[in-house]
Design an enzyme around this catalytic site. Structure first.
Site, PDB file in Angstrom:
ATOM      1  CG  ASP A   1     118.289  63.495  58.314  1.00 50.95           C
ATOM      2  OD1 ASP A   1     117.987  64.669  58.550  1.00 50.95           O
ATOM      3  OD2 ASP A   1     117.802  62.505  58.883  1.00 50.95           O
TER       4      ASP A   1
HETATM    5  N1  URA Z   1     112.963  62.208  58.994  1.00 51.80           N
HETATM    6  C1  URA Z   1     114.258  61.940  59.233  1.00 51.80           C
HETATM    7  O1  URA Z   1     114.589  61.415  60.274  1.00 51.80           O
HETATM    8  N2  URA Z   1     115.153  62.276  58.297  1.00 51.80           N
HETATM    9  C2  URA Z   1     114.834  62.815  57.121  1.00 51.80           C
HETATM   10  O2  URA Z   1     115.712  63.075  56.288  1.00 51.80           O
HETATM   11  C3  URA Z   1     113.482  63.087  56.884  1.00 51.80           C
HETATM   12  C4  URA Z   1     112.566  62.770  57.840  1.00 51.80           C
END
Ligand code: URA
Length: 236
Positions: free
Chosen positions: A102
């Site tokens: 993310d």
């Molecule tokens: N899980 C999440 O919530 N975000 C990420 O970036 C990777 C795994």
């Protein structure tokens, strides 16, 4: 399994005929032992050396391990013009992120032009472990940890069992092998402890605690082989 002289020739050492001579001259080793003419190898797994120098696993393929900072998107180009992970690594040859983190998540991300490895790493059936460190709101109790371990119910179905530890009161270390969208954030939220900060600390065999945010390095040959082994089809 492929004939050794073919692997050497593909790596640019010389013609197959010349490579056969190198094998006969004892200049080639496989996994540390002097090779013989007729030997076959699996170039993704076996370590082949010519005059003591390891030859590339897959010629032309680049593999970068990036410590993604927060505030960068995991795509090759962003319609909103935000900085992307691809901007942080060399532009030639063109590489692509394997899976995604993310915008607000930091930590280890692999980028490569090896489409075959990307496909296998991102395919749920191979289930390469990914480890995350999540700073969460509140102090999770044993029941919350148990729920995360056993699997929690999310909008898109229950999560597979995860390995979970609590290195500090408000810190969880989670190892999952699925790669669903915002999965760790949604899992922690589901047990009443929203994530404040999320960092990925391991992808299968790959770790690195020395890379600073925004820094990258090439994978070593051994790391590429370790990844290949991690996504190996047992029927191959
Ligand atoms: N899980 C999440 O919530 N975000 C990420 O970036 C990777 C795994």
């Amino acid at each position: 399994m492929i004939r050794l002289q073919k692997v050497l020739a593909q790596a640019g050492i010389g013609s197959r005929r010349v490579c056969e001579e190198y094998i006969e001259d004892g200049r080639v080793s496989v996994n540390g032992a002097i090779a013989e003419l007729g030997d076959k190898v699996d170039p993704d797994v076996d370590v082949v050396e010519f005059d003591g120098v390891q030859i590339g696993v897959r010629p032309g393929m680049m593999y970068y391990l990036l410590n993604k900072p927060t505030g960068v998107v995991t795509t090759a180009s962003d319609p909103q013009g935000r900085p992307t992970v691809v901007d942080l690594v060399p532009q030639e040859p063109r590489v692509f992120p394997v899976g995604r983190l993310d915008f607000e998540t930091s930590g280890l991300l692999l980028l490569t032009n090896d489409g075959d490895l990307t496909h296998r790493l991102t395919h749920p059936s191979f289930g390469v472990d990914k480890e995350y460190l999540a700073e969460v709101e509140g102090v999770p109790k044993r029941s919350a940890l148990r729920a995360l371990r056993e699997g929690v119910e999310l909008d898109d179905g229950p999560t597979a069992p995860a390995s979970v530890s609590q290195p500090a009161e408000n810190l969880l270390k989670l190892t999952i092998h699925e790669g669903r969208n915002r999965q760790v954030r949604r899992m922690c939220e589901a047990v009443g402890h929203p994530v404040v900060r999320l960092v990925r600390t391991r992808i299968g065999p790959l770790t690195d605690t020395t890379l600073k945010a925004g820094q990258w390095r090439e994978l070593t040959q051994d790391e590429v082989r370790a990844l290949e082994r991690a996504v190996r089809d047992p029927d191959d």
